[in-house]
Design an enzyme around this catalytic site. Structure first.
Site, PDB file in Angstrom:
ATOM      1  N   GLY A  51       1.831   2.324  -3.374  1.00 20.47           N
ATOM      2  CA  GLY A  51       0.970   3.111  -2.508  1.00 20.47           C
ATOM      3  C   GLY A  51      -0.008   2.291  -1.688  1.00 20.47           C
ATOM      4  CG  HIS A  52      -3.356  -0.799  -1.581  1.00 20.96           C
ATOM      5  ND1 HIS A  52      -3.561  -2.108  -1.224  1.00 20.96           N
ATOM      6  CD2 HIS A  52      -4.492  -0.150  -1.260  1.00 20.96           C
ATOM      7  CE1 HIS A  52      -4.775  -2.252  -0.730  1.00 20.96           C
ATOM      8  NE2 HIS A  52      -5.360  -1.077  -0.741  1.00 20.96           N
ATOM      9  CG  PHE A  53      -1.410  -0.180   2.649  1.00 15.05           C
ATOM     10  CD1 PHE A  53      -2.109   1.018   2.561  1.00 15.05           C
ATOM     11  CD2 PHE A  53      -2.125  -1.364   2.693  1.00 15.05           C
ATOM     12  CE1 PHE A  53      -3.496   1.029   2.561  1.00 15.05           C
ATOM     13  CE2 PHE A  53      -3.518  -1.357   2.683  1.00 15.05           C
ATOM     14  CZ  PHE A  53      -4.201  -0.161   2.609  1.00 15.05           C
TER      15      PHE A  53
END
Length: 150
Positions: A51-53
């Protein structure tokens, strides 16, 4: 105790962290009560990269700070080479945190922590994280050791 004697088994005895939060792979240098240099191999398999990224994976700054704090914990507990039953190492402050370089999967993060002082149960450390000799993050960390509650 030398750095070579602090292998992953000893790290697991000294720190309560486990996957996916354990962020120290190896101790490279160790001077009890003075300084420590550790290594984190940053891989694409780290769960935060989902999720990052997703299209441009970057290690979150808070994870770099956590890796520095864990290194500070090893420096503190490493003096006795044991963590007292029920003792936990708590972050109590961060000053002057600066992020100067992005950390990507595949990087080797070198974590350098030096004791600045110890007063009334509070440790203060100067800490920096580097990749290929370039500073990625620097900060002053404050920590304390307390008995776990509950």
């Amino acid at each position: 105790m030398t750095a070579s004697e602090i292998d992953i088994r000893k790290i697991l005895k000294l720190l309560p962290h486990r996957y996916p939060i354990l962020l120290v792979d190896r101790v490279l240098e160790f001077e009890p009560q003075k300084r420590i240099k550790t290594l984190k191999n940053v891989t694409i398999n780290e769960p935060y990269f989902m999720g990052h990224f997703p299209d441009q994976p970057v290690m979150p700054g808070v994870m770099i700070l956590e890796a520095l704090a864990q290194s500070a914990g090893l420096l503190t507990f490493g003096a006795d080479m044991e963590r007292k039953e029920g003792a936990l190492y708590y972050f109590v402050g961060i000053d002057g945190a600066r992020f100067k370089r992005v950390v990507y999967p595949g990087d080797q993060l070198h974590l350098n922590v030096t004791v600045e002082r110890y007063i009334r149960g509070i440790w203060k450390f100067k800490a920096s994280a580097t990749v290929d000799g370039e500073v990625a993050c620097e900060a002053e960390l404050m920590c304390t050791v307390k008995q776990a509650e509950g």
